[in-house]
Motif scaffolding. Structure first.
Motif, PDB file in Angstrom:
ATOM      1  N   VAL A   1      44.178  44.243  51.069  1.00 16.22           N
ATOM      2  CA  VAL A   1      45.189  44.649  52.032  1.00 16.22           C
ATOM      3  C   VAL A   1      46.567  44.316  51.478  1.00 16.22           C
ATOM      4  CG1 VAL A   1      46.099  44.320  54.359  1.00 16.22           C
ATOM      5  CG2 VAL A   1      43.614  44.291  53.974  1.00 16.22           C
ATOM      6  N   ASN A   2      47.443  45.315  51.486  1.00 16.60           N
ATOM      7  CA  ASN A   2      48.832  45.127  51.079  1.00 16.60           C
ATOM      8  C   ASN A   2      49.708  45.745  52.160  1.00 16.60           C
ATOM      9  OD1 ASN A   2      51.209  44.650  49.714  1.00 16.60           O
ATOM     10  ND2 ASN A   2      50.993  46.406  48.335  1.00 16.60           N
ATOM     11  N   GLY A   3      50.116  44.901  53.115  1.00 18.62           N
ATOM     12  CA  GLY A   3      50.842  45.424  54.267  1.00 18.62           C
ATOM     13  C   GLY A   3      49.932  46.297  55.097  1.00 18.62           C
ATOM     14  N   GLU A   4      50.282  47.579  55.239  1.00 18.50           N
ATOM     15  CA  GLU A   4      49.453  48.507  56.002  1.00 18.50           C
ATOM     16  C   GLU A   4      48.579  49.363  55.096  1.00 18.50           C
ATOM     17  OE1 GLU A   4      51.937  50.770  58.537  1.00 18.50           O
ATOM     18  OE2 GLU A   4      52.519  49.062  59.796  1.00 18.50           O
ATOM     19  N   LYS A   5      48.626  49.112  53.798  1.00 19.45           N
ATOM     20  CA  LYS A   5      47.868  49.907  52.838  1.00 19.45           C
ATOM     21  C   LYS A   5      46.626  49.154  52.370  1.00 19.45           C
ATOM     22  CE  LYS A   5      50.970  50.444  49.707  1.00 19.45           C
ATOM     23  NZ  LYS A   5      51.605  50.919  48.451  1.00 19.45           N
ATOM     24  N   ILE A   6      45.612  49.920  51.982  1.00 19.56           N
ATOM     25  CA  ILE A   6      44.415  49.364  51.351  1.00 19.56           C
ATOM     26  C   ILE A   6      44.451  49.768  49.882  1.00 19.56           C
ATOM     27  CG2 ILE A   6      41.899  49.355  51.257  1.00 19.56           C
ATOM     28  CD1 ILE A   6      42.953  47.994  53.720  1.00 19.56           C
ATOM     29  N   ILE A   7      44.393  48.766  49.011  1.00 21.26           N
ATOM     30  CA  ILE A   7      44.361  49.008  47.574  1.00 21.26           C
ATOM     31  C   ILE A   7      42.919  48.892  47.099  1.00 21.26           C
ATOM     32  CG2 ILE A   7      45.143  48.199  45.311  1.00 21.26           C
ATOM     33  CD1 ILE A   7      47.606  47.057  46.679  1.00 21.26           C
ATOM     34  N   THR A   8      42.452  49.874  46.357  1.00 20.98           N
ATOM     35  CA  THR A   8      41.082  49.881  45.842  1.00 20.98           C
ATOM     36  C   THR A   8      41.098  49.780  44.324  1.00 20.98           C
ATOM     37  OG1 THR A   8      40.307  51.251  47.681  1.00 20.98           O
ATOM     38  CG2 THR A   8      38.929  51.190  45.721  1.00 20.98           C
ATOM     39  N   VAL A   9      40.292  48.863  43.790  1.00 22.32           N
ATOM     40  CA  VAL A   9      40.175  48.724  42.341  1.00 22.32           C
ATOM     41  C   VAL A   9      38.701  48.791  41.964  1.00 22.32           C
ATOM     42  CG1 VAL A   9      42.281  47.338  42.154  1.00 22.32           C
ATOM     43  CG2 VAL A   9      40.072  46.197  42.444  1.00 22.32           C
ATOM     44  N   ASN A  10      38.437  49.137  40.734  1.00 21.12           N
ATOM     45  CA  ASN A  10      37.079  49.187  40.207  1.00 21.12           C
ATOM     46  C   ASN A  10      36.962  48.170  39.077  1.00 21.12           C
ATOM     47  OD1 ASN A  10      36.077  51.513  41.783  1.00 21.12           O
ATOM     48  ND2 ASN A  10      37.662  52.620  40.673  1.00 21.12           N
ATOM     49  N   PRO A  11      36.615  46.934  39.419  1.00 24.21           N
ATOM     50  CA  PRO A  11      36.590  45.866  38.421  1.00 24.21           C
ATOM     51  C   PRO A  11      35.407  46.017  37.462  1.00 24.21           C
ATOM     52  CG  PRO A  11      35.704  45.068  40.481  1.00 24.21           C
ATOM     53  CD  PRO A  11      36.190  46.468  40.741  1.00 24.21           C
ATOM     54  N   ARG A  12      35.453  45.237  36.401  1.00 24.85           N
ATOM     55  CA  ARG A  12      34.374  45.233  35.420  1.00 24.85           C
ATOM     56  C   ARG A  12      34.007  43.798  35.085  1.00 24.85           C
ATOM     57  NH1 ARG A  12      35.940  50.004  31.008  1.00 24.85           N
ATOM     58  NH2 ARG A  12      36.025  51.725  32.522  1.00 24.85           N
ATOM     59  N   GLY A  13      32.764  43.617  34.683  1.00 28.50           N
ATOM     60  CA  GLY A  13      32.317  42.284  34.305  1.00 28.50           C
ATOM     61  C   GLY A  13      30.967  42.327  33.631  1.00 28.50           C
ATOM     62  N   ARG A  14      30.638  41.257  32.962  1.00 27.74           N
ATOM     63  CA  ARG A  14      29.381  41.208  32.205  1.00 27.74           C
ATOM     64  C   ARG A  14      28.239  40.574  32.990  1.00 27.74           C
ATOM     65  NH1 ARG A  14      28.355  36.157  29.823  1.00 27.74           N
ATOM     66  NH2 ARG A  14      30.017  34.616  30.118  1.00 27.74           N
ATOM     67  N   PHE A  15      28.536  40.009  34.169  1.00 21.05           N
ATOM     68  CA  PHE A  15      27.495  39.350  34.956  1.00 21.05           C
ATOM     69  C   PHE A  15      27.308  40.108  36.264  1.00 21.05           C
ATOM     70  CE2 PHE A  15      25.560  36.441  37.901  1.00 21.05           C
ATOM     71  CZ  PHE A  15      24.742  35.636  37.139  1.00 21.05           C
ATOM     72  N   LYS A  16      26.068  40.593  36.477  1.00 17.01           N
ATOM     73  CA  LYS A  16      25.737  41.294  37.715  1.00 17.01           C
ATOM     74  C   LYS A  16      24.452  40.725  38.306  1.00 17.01           C
ATOM     75  CE  LYS A  16      28.065  45.589  36.466  1.00 17.01           C
ATOM     76  NZ  LYS A  16      27.971  47.071  36.379  1.00 17.01           N
ATOM     77  N   ALA A  17      24.379  40.711  39.609  1.00 19.37           N
ATOM     78  CA  ALA A  17      23.187  40.243  40.311  1.00 19.37           C
ATOM     79  C   ALA A  17      23.078  41.011  41.617  1.00 19.37           C
ATOM     80  CB  ALA A  17      23.257  38.742  40.568  1.00 19.37           C
ATOM     81  N   ASP A  18      21.856  41.104  42.140  1.00 22.95           N
ATOM     82  CA  ASP A  18      21.656  41.939  43.325  1.00 22.95           C
ATOM     83  C   ASP A  18      21.803  41.195  44.639  1.00 22.95           C
ATOM     84  OD1 ASP A  18      19.379  40.423  43.394  1.00 22.95           O
ATOM     85  OD2 ASP A  18      17.986  42.117  43.344  1.00 22.95           O
ATOM     86  N   ASN A  19      22.315  39.943  44.601  1.00 21.15           N
ATOM     87  CA  ASN A  19      22.569  39.260  45.867  1.00 21.15           C
ATOM     88  C   ASN A  19      23.712  38.267  45.735  1.00 21.15           C
ATOM     89  OD1 ASN A  19      21.436  36.274  45.828  1.00 21.15           O
ATOM     90  ND2 ASN A  19      20.005  37.528  44.666  1.00 21.15           N
ATOM     91  N   GLY A  20      24.346  37.985  46.876  1.00 18.79           N
ATOM     92  CA  GLY A  20      25.534  37.154  46.894  1.00 18.79           C
ATOM     93  C   GLY A  20      25.312  35.712  46.513  1.00 18.79           C
ATOM     94  N   VAL A  21      24.128  35.181  46.773  1.00 18.65           N
ATOM     95  CA  VAL A  21      23.846  33.786  46.418  1.00 18.65           C
ATOM     96  C   VAL A  21      23.937  33.602  44.906  1.00 18.65           C
ATOM     97  CG1 VAL A  21      22.101  31.964  46.449  1.00 18.65           C
ATOM     98  CG2 VAL A  21      22.426  33.412  48.465  1.00 18.65           C
TER      99      VAL A  21
END
Length: 294
Positions: free
Chosen positions: A198-218
């Motif tokens: 959130v930036n004021g009244e706007k929504i900023i969307t980004v597509n990040p990258r990374g080398r570590f992925k997992a299928d759950n938040g824990v």
């Protein structure tokens, strides 16, 4: 065709075998087998290919299973309409997220079972999105920002999140100040999701990258604590780590938009009474006054 025979066929198809289906239904394996024989005899086709490893659907069985599941579901709705007020019976199959369900939802499911002793509750905890219709679920609890689909969704509460990293990661790589800065950082992700700020009244969307992925938040939380990268996580998963200093908020000037907790169900004119009751209990537990249909 006997509805219990149909229900037994659906259970065998879902469980992948007679033994597992018998345990779900609370009947003997021989009873399950007799019911299956009656269904196949009535239709004049083989629905299941049986082996020592279990039972697999034939092509005809795969087609018939979807119709049989809908018939059973409609019959459950019909039965519920004539039950005494407040009484629930039958089976309620719920798909719930692994990262959130056992800690935040399981107590609600248990309380529902306590209030309704004739109701059978079966919950599958997984962060994978299941097909409610083909896999025979009455409903699912989903978090975040829902994608467009033919499912009916009811928001039952908010989910607040933060962007976090470990002090060790920030010491080594610095702290991003704007969403654009994330391009030079390691993101901890479930897949190829977008991140929103959130930036004021706007929504900023980004597509990040990374080398570590997992299928759950824990798992992503553990990676963040270990200093692998920056994570976009709900507060319920990181609250204790932030309090202890193991994780620190990143980019506080760009908060995350409030996400939601949703009950989603297959499309139908009216939701089953057991799904309505569960939804009401979840709203009572989580809602901040903004619950709505989607």
């Amino acid at each position: 065709m006997n509805i219990e025979d149909l229900r037994t066929f659906v259970e065998v198809a879902e469980a992948g075998g007679v033994t597992a289906a018998a345990m779900r239904l609370g009947v003997s394996k021989s009873m399950v087998s007799r019911r299956l024989v009656r269904v196949e005899g009535e239709l004049g086709v083989q629905l299941l290919a049986r082996s020592t490893r279990g039972a697999a659907l034939t092509e005809a069985g795969s087609t018939f299973r979807d119709y049989a599941a809908r018939v059973c579901a409609e019959m459950d709705v019909a039965k519920e309409t004539i039950l005494p007020a407040g009484e629930l019976r039958g089976r309620l199959r719920i798909a719930a997220p692994l990262s959130f369900g056992p800690t935040h939802l399981a107590s609600v499911f248990a309380e529902m079972a306590r209030r309704h002793p004739l109701l059978q509750i079966q919950t599958c905890y997984s962060d994978q999105v299941v097909d409610l219709i083909s896999e025979g679920y009455d409903c699912a609890i989903r978090l975040g920002y829902l994608q467009d689909s033919n499912l009916i969704a009811r928001r039952v509460g908010p989910i607040y999140g933060k962007l976090v990293a470990s002090p060790d990661y920030i010491e080594k790589h610095g702290s991003p100040e704007t969403p654009e800065d994330l391009a030079s950082h390691q993101a901890l992700m479930q897949g190829t999701e977008s991140w929103h700020f959130v930036n004021g009244e706007k929504i900023i969307t980004v597509n990040p990258r990374g080398r570590f992925k997992a299928d759950n938040g824990v798992a992503l939380t553990a990676a963040a604590v270990a200093g692998i990268g920056i994570a976009y996580l709900p507060e319920g998963l990181i609250k204790e780590h932030v309090a202890s200093g193991a994780l620190v908020p990143v980019m506080p000037n760009y908060p995350l938009p409030t996400a939601g907790i949703y009950v989603v169900r297959p499309p139908a004119q009216y939701p089953a009474k057991k799904v309505r009751v569960l939804t009401e209990m979840l709203i009572e537990c989580f809602d901040d006054g903004g619950a709505s249909d989607a």
